[in-house]
Design an enzyme around this catalytic site. Structure first.
Site, PDB file in Angstrom:
ATOM      1  N   PHE A   8      79.502  22.543  57.915  1.00 52.15           N
ATOM      2  CA  PHE A   8      78.396  21.662  58.311  1.00 52.15           C
ATOM      3  C   PHE A   8      77.437  22.444  59.220  1.00 52.15           C
ATOM      4  O   PHE A   8      77.090  22.031  60.310  1.00 52.15           O
ATOM      5  CB  PHE A   8      78.947  20.398  58.997  1.00 52.15           C
ATOM      6  CG  PHE A   8      78.013  19.226  58.939  1.00 52.15           C
ATOM      7  CD1 PHE A   8      77.512  18.755  57.730  1.00 52.15           C
ATOM      8  CD2 PHE A   8      77.614  18.580  60.106  1.00 52.15           C
ATOM      9  CE1 PHE A   8      76.646  17.675  57.673  1.00 52.15           C
ATOM     10  CE2 PHE A   8      76.748  17.491  60.073  1.00 52.15           C
ATOM     11  CZ  PHE A   8      76.269  17.041  58.853  1.00 52.15           C
ATOM     12  N   LYS A 123      79.023  33.296  48.483  1.00 52.36           N
ATOM     13  CA  LYS A 123      79.015  34.419  47.524  1.00 52.36           C
ATOM     14  C   LYS A 123      80.333  35.188  47.507  1.00 52.36           C
ATOM     15  O   LYS A 123      80.661  35.823  46.509  1.00 52.36           O
ATOM     16  CB  LYS A 123      77.881  35.388  47.906  1.00 52.36           C
ATOM     17  CG  LYS A 123      76.504  34.858  47.576  1.00 52.36           C
ATOM     18  CD  LYS A 123      75.423  35.584  48.347  1.00 52.36           C
ATOM     19  CE  LYS A 123      75.207  34.953  49.692  1.00 52.36           C
ATOM     20  NZ  LYS A 123      74.058  35.440  50.451  1.00 52.36           N
ATOM     21  N   VAL A 150      72.400  32.357  44.413  1.00 56.15           N
ATOM     22  CA  VAL A 150      71.372  33.323  44.005  1.00 56.15           C
ATOM     23  C   VAL A 150      70.010  32.635  44.094  1.00 56.15           C
ATOM     24  O   VAL A 150      69.812  31.571  43.513  1.00 56.15           O
ATOM     25  CB  VAL A 150      71.598  33.812  42.555  1.00 56.15           C
ATOM     26  CG1 VAL A 150      70.533  34.830  42.152  1.00 56.15           C
ATOM     27  CG2 VAL A 150      72.983  34.409  42.387  1.00 56.15           C
ATOM     28  N   GLY A 204      64.872  36.083  62.527  1.00 59.79           N
ATOM     29  CA  GLY A 204      66.095  35.385  62.125  1.00 59.79           C
ATOM     30  C   GLY A 204      66.462  35.577  60.659  1.00 59.79           C
ATOM     31  O   GLY A 204      67.242  34.801  60.107  1.00 59.79           O
ATOM     32  N   GLU A 207      71.347  38.826  58.213  1.00 64.18           N
ATOM     33  CA  GLU A 207      72.690  38.217  58.285  1.00 64.18           C
ATOM     34  C   GLU A 207      73.368  38.615  59.605  1.00 64.18           C
ATOM     35  O   GLU A 207      73.054  39.670  60.176  1.00 64.18           O
ATOM     36  CB  GLU A 207      73.570  38.738  57.130  1.00 64.18           C
ATOM     37  CG  GLU A 207      73.067  38.392  55.750  1.00 64.18           C
ATOM     38  CD  GLU A 207      73.667  37.112  55.172  1.00 64.18           C
ATOM     39  OE1 GLU A 207      74.595  36.558  55.764  1.00 64.18           O
ATOM     40  OE2 GLU A 207      73.167  36.684  54.117  1.00 64.18           O
ATOM     41  N   ASP A 218      74.841  42.177  49.793  1.00 60.35           N
ATOM     42  CA  ASP A 218      74.389  40.829  49.408  1.00 60.35           C
ATOM     43  C   ASP A 218      73.745  40.859  48.017  1.00 60.35           C
ATOM     44  O   ASP A 218      74.056  40.018  47.161  1.00 60.35           O
ATOM     45  CB  ASP A 218      73.394  40.323  50.462  1.00 60.35           C
ATOM     46  CG  ASP A 218      72.822  38.969  50.112  1.00 60.35           C
ATOM     47  OD1 ASP A 218      73.553  37.971  50.247  1.00 60.35           O
ATOM     48  OD2 ASP A 218      71.655  38.893  49.673  1.00 60.35           O
ATOM     49  N   LYS A 222      75.149  39.077  44.467  1.00 59.08           N
ATOM     50  CA  LYS A 222      74.322  38.203  43.622  1.00 59.08           C
ATOM     51  C   LYS A 222      74.225  38.765  42.202  1.00 59.08           C
ATOM     52  O   LYS A 222      74.219  38.010  41.217  1.00 59.08           O
ATOM     53  CB  LYS A 222      72.934  38.041  44.244  1.00 59.08           C
ATOM     54  CG  LYS A 222      72.964  37.218  45.526  1.00 59.08           C
ATOM     55  CD  LYS A 222      71.661  37.343  46.298  1.00 59.08           C
ATOM     56  CE  LYS A 222      71.659  36.462  47.544  1.00 59.08           C
ATOM     57  NZ  LYS A 222      70.578  36.814  48.485  1.00 59.08           N
TER      58      LYS A 222
END
Ligand code: HSE
Length: 335
Positions: A8, A123, A150, A204, A207, A218, A222
């Protein structure tokens, strides 16, 4: 539809907001009445078989930091909840771990084995074990969907799978990581790699573990998801040859510009699965700026198509989760 929400954070909270704001038209358009019956976050959980009040849950999360402060909240862990609470769908929004896939991997497997449909934006488990997870879902007669993994909210997976149905996709290539595209765009504007990285962090975009973006993990994850889902390949992270942008120098950028090219971190399924900094002609549709993603599909009959859009963001990714939920509802009503 009863839903268990695992995670959450930003995406989970935006998904709750989306359900609140789309409540009436989800019923009018799709006959859907989604009900969140359990939520787990990093500090605890809440179960309510008569449905959780989402506005109240969002307020509690904001003011008290955990869903466990909702009435009758507690400390039950995700796997216990998945196995003990009646629900049609588990939405798994846990953090990406590309080494072990955990805890998402165990949660997804537990949900599938328990006969629950799964939506994930995670992922890690998919990059490490997508072929076997798809097989497990098929065997258990449930649906596994992962649109948000993705392209954020940009429907890259659906575009290939649905819109190009009947054609044969020969290959695809594109920009799958928004952060590195932002850094390379800033380097085009004259910043060094380190300056551009600081700028991206300030905004921001990067990661929590910057290596995931910068060193190509990353984008490789993907690419694995796309290769499995779109090209029916049975591959995992180990099958991708990947390099990030850490060693792209100002000189490399200048030399590309002199040739009217731009350096982009390109993921490609051509011949082998690769992710590497690549010179792309300036007028190629893949030359998008900032945090955008772009993928060009090369199909046997309809030629080249490029899909471009924002590849990240809480509400964007939440919209992909809702898209998957609608699809699961459609699959369930056909069964
Ligand atoms: N770090 C990722 C990116 C986030 O920059 O594209 C979305 O997966």
């Amino acid at each position: 539809m009863r839903i268990i929400l695992i995670g959450f954070g930003v995406v989970g909270q935006n998904f709750a907001k989306l359900l609140l704001s789309r409540n009436d038209d989800l019923y009018a358009l799709y006959g859907m009445k989604p009900r969140i019956v359990a939520v787990v976050d990093s500090k605890g959980s809440v179960i309510s078989t008569s449905a959780i009040n989402l506005q109240k849950l969002l307020n509690i999360k904001k003011t008290k930091g955990t869903v466990a402060k909702y009435e009758n909240g507690g400390k039950k862990n995700a796997e216990d909840i998945i196995e003990s609470v009646d629900a049609e769908v588990v939405v798994e929004l846990g953090p990406t771990n590309l080494k072990t896939g955990e805890p998402g991997m165990s949660n997804i497997i537990a949900a599938i084995k328990d006969g629950k449909n799964v939506i994930t934006t995670n992922k890690g488990p998919l990059a490490l074990a997508l072929p076997s997870l798809i097989e497990l879902a098929d065997y258990n007669n449930v649906t596994l969907r992962f649109s948000g993994t993705v392209g954020g909210g940009t429907p890259i997976l659906e575009f290939a799978k649905r819109c190009l149905k009947g054609d044969r996709i020969k290959s695809f290539r594109g920009i799958l990581n928004g952060t590195t595209n932002y850094i390379l765009t800033k380097m085009d504007d004259g910043l060094t790699f380190n300056e551009a990285l600081v700028d991206a962090k300030k905004n921001g975009y990067v990661e929590a573990d910057p290596t995931l973006d910068i060193d190509g993990y990353d984008a490789a994850a993907k690419l694995v998801i796309m290769a499995n889902w779109i090209m029916n390949m049975k591959v995992t992270m180990n099958d991708v040859n990947f390099t990030g942008i850490r060693n792209v120098s100002v000189e490399d950028i200048k030399s590309a510009i002199k040739k009217d090219n731009i350096i982009k971190l390109i993921a490609s399924s051509d011949k082998e699965l690769t992710v590497k900094p690549t010179e792309v002609p300036k007028n190629n549709p893949l030359c998008v700026n900032g945090t955008l993603n772009a993928v060009t599909f090369s199909s046997e009959y309809s030629g080249h198509q490029t899909i471009i859009g924002r590849g990240a963001g809480g509400m964007e990714t939440a919209s992909a989760v809702l898209r998957d939920l609608i699809e699961i509802r459609e699959v369930m009503s056909r069964r």
